[in-house]
Design a protein around this motif. Structure first.
Motif, PDB file in Angstrom:
ATOM      1  N   THR A  54      46.883  42.538  53.155  1.00  0.00           N
ATOM      2  CA  THR A  54      47.397  42.797  51.813  1.00  0.00           C
ATOM      3  C   THR A  54      48.708  42.061  51.489  1.00  0.00           C
ATOM      4  O   THR A  54      49.336  41.690  52.604  1.00  0.00           O
ATOM      5  N   ALA A  55      49.165  42.024  50.342  1.00  0.00           N
ATOM      6  CA  ALA A  55      50.656  41.493  49.968  1.00  0.00           C
ATOM      7  C   ALA A  55      51.400  42.230  50.744  1.00  0.00           C
ATOM      8  O   ALA A  55      52.663  41.649  50.966  1.00  0.00           O
ATOM      9  N   TRP A 133      41.813  41.214  46.161  1.00  0.00           N
ATOM     10  CA  TRP A 133      41.661  39.884  47.509  1.00  0.00           C
ATOM     11  C   TRP A 133      40.035  39.598  47.016  1.00  0.00           C
ATOM     12  O   TRP A 133      39.749  38.336  46.980  1.00  0.00           O
ATOM     13  N   VAL A 134      39.242  40.384  46.468  1.00  0.00           N
ATOM     14  CA  VAL A 134      37.891  39.965  46.263  1.00  0.00           C
ATOM     15  C   VAL A 134      37.670  38.908  44.846  1.00  0.00           C
ATOM     16  O   VAL A 134      37.320  37.890  45.003  1.00  0.00           O
ATOM     17  N   ALA A 135      38.698  39.234  44.021  1.00  0.00           N
ATOM     18  CA  ALA A 135      38.854  38.372  42.873  1.00  0.00           C
ATOM     19  C   ALA A 135      39.268  36.957  43.329  1.00  0.00           C
ATOM     20  O   ALA A 135      38.986  35.892  42.854  1.00  0.00           O
ATOM     21  N   GLU A 136      40.365  36.847  44.270  1.00  0.00           N
ATOM     22  CA  GLU A 136      41.137  35.991  44.799  1.00  0.00           C
ATOM     23  C   GLU A 136      40.067  34.843  45.357  1.00  0.00           C
ATOM     24  O   GLU A 136      39.954  33.804  45.616  1.00  0.00           O
ATOM     25  N   LEU A 141      33.093  34.499  48.598  1.00  0.00           N
ATOM     26  CA  LEU A 141      32.034  35.618  48.532  1.00  0.00           C
ATOM     27  C   LEU A 141      30.833  35.215  48.032  1.00  0.00           C
ATOM     28  O   LEU A 141      29.860  36.112  47.750  1.00  0.00           O
ATOM     29  N   ALA A 142      30.853  34.065  47.440  1.00  0.00           N
ATOM     30  CA  ALA A 142      29.937  33.677  46.554  1.00  0.00           C
ATOM     31  C   ALA A 142      29.784  34.679  45.309  1.00  0.00           C
ATOM     32  O   ALA A 142      28.683  34.794  44.900  1.00  0.00           O
ATOM     33  N   GLY A 171      47.328  44.400  33.970  1.00  0.00           N
ATOM     34  CA  GLY A 171      46.726  43.389  32.886  1.00  0.00           C
ATOM     35  C   GLY A 171      45.378  42.509  33.834  1.00  0.00           C
ATOM     36  O   GLY A 171      45.251  41.386  33.403  1.00  0.00           O
ATOM     37  N   PHE A 172      45.042  43.233  34.909  1.00  0.00           N
ATOM     38  CA  PHE A 172      43.932  42.573  35.384  1.00  0.00           C
ATOM     39  C   PHE A 172      42.704  42.911  34.968  1.00  0.00           C
ATOM     40  O   PHE A 172      42.140  44.070  35.024  1.00  0.00           O
ATOM     41  N   ASP A 173      41.890  42.242  33.946  1.00  0.00           N
ATOM     42  CA  ASP A 173      40.882  42.729  33.350  1.00  0.00           C
ATOM     43  C   ASP A 173      39.377  42.251  33.854  1.00  0.00           C
ATOM     44  O   ASP A 173      38.372  42.169  32.960  1.00  0.00           O
ATOM     45  N   ARG A 174      39.415  41.746  35.225  1.00  0.00           N
ATOM     46  CA  ARG A 174      38.190  41.474  35.784  1.00  0.00           C
ATOM     47  C   ARG A 174      37.293  42.501  35.854  1.00  0.00           C
ATOM     48  O   ARG A 174      36.023  42.329  36.206  1.00  0.00           O
TER      49      ARG A 174
END
Length: 310
Positions: A54-55, A133-136, A141-142, A171-174
């Motif tokens: 993590t960060a 992390w998943v989004a990044e 991860l395909a 503001g993370f709208d994914r």
């Protein structure tokens, strides 16, 4: 409807609670002792253990379940239950496998830090960090870049709801979907707050009198029942959150807070499905999804995930 006969038989076989304080180490060991041997688990194309840094510099173990060989995949980030001090990647491995097989999504299960060793909000921070992390790491991860769901059972449902809210505030709208299986959304356990705390107080497995002591490790570590990150139902403004599937159980003390949360989401303009499973008790997705009428929860989850985004 009466409690399902198979669940009733199991509840009747439970020994009385041990006297004295709850021992988290002993309960964790007992949970792990009942984990299905690896050779007997549901096969998937691939299951991989990795560590997410993590960060903040913390290492979070995750287990990635790939249902079939050919992607890309939607991704579901899963948070296990266990009253914030129990549960692991192992105890919920079978549930994560079933979700991957039945939905066709890649499932990322999070081995977040537990109370009391890790004070609030460490576990929640781990869950949110893995989501980001998943989004990044989407390409690795395909990930199809479209479906990104969060899900959890019981206290994992608390984390799923809190992660969805945190992402919205950042503001993370994914996030496209949130799936809450019999979630614990209000850590104020006053039995007068919800009828289900009284109606289902005794005899259904999870008992109302046990809620305070089982959640005490989390509350004593700094989780405030008035804080929406600990009790998501306390959040004033639910607008703008991802569409939701809230699954409740008829004979669960936590039933009414889940259904109220669903109603409040709907009132805030969020697309929501609230689904009560008759004859079920708390924990039925983890422990009794082999019963055909309860296994249907996976088909319902798949249908929810494939609906067009609201």
């Amino acid at each position: 409807m009466a409690l399902h006969p198979e669940i009733a038989k199991f509840v009747a076989s439970l020994p009385p609670p041990a006297p004295g304080p709850i021992d988290p180490v002993a309960l964790r060991a007992a949970d792990e002792a009942h984990v299905t041997p690896l050779a007997e688990r549901l096969p998937l194309h691939a299951v991989e253990d990795v560590t997410v840094r993590t960060a903040a510099g913390d290492d979070v173990p995750v287990r990635i379940y790939t249902p079939v060989a050919v992607g890309p995949y939607g991704v579901l980030v899963y948070f296990h239950g266990g009253a914030f001090f129990l549960g692991s990647l192992e105890t919920h491995d079978h549930l994560a496998r079933s979700l991957a097989r039945e939905t066709g999504l890649k499932v990322v299960s999070v081995g977040y830090r537990l109370a009391p060793e890790a004070a609030f909000p460490a576990g929640l921070e781990d869950c949110y960090a893995v989501l980001r992390w998943v989004a990044e790491q989407g390409e690795g991860l395909a990930w199809d870049g479209a479906t990104l769901a969060v899900a959890g059972d019981s206290s994992g449902g608390t984390f799923a709801a809190a992660v969805a809210a945190t992402a919205h505030d950042d503001g993370f709208d994914r996030i496209t979907h949130q799936i809450l299986y019999y979630p614990s959304l209000d850590l104020d356990f006053d039995a007068e707050r919800y009828a289900s705390l009284r109606e289902n107080a005794v005899g259904y497995g999870l008992e109302t009198a046990g809620l305070k002591p089982f959640n005490a490790f989390y509350l004593d570590s700094g989780a405030d029942p008035a804080d929406p990150l600990a009790s998501p139902i306390k959040r004033t403004d639910l607008s703008g959150l991802p569409k939701a599937l809230v699954v409740t159980a008829e004979h669960d003390p936590l039933r009414d807070e889940g259904e109220l949360y669903g109603a409040r989401l709907r009132d805030a303009g969020v697309a929501v499905t609230v689904s009560r499973y008759e004859g079920a008790g708390h924990g039925f997705v983890q422990h009794f999804s082999w019963i055909p009428e309860f296994h249907a929860v996976f088909a319902e989850t798949r249908a929810f995930l494939t609906e067009p985004r609201a």
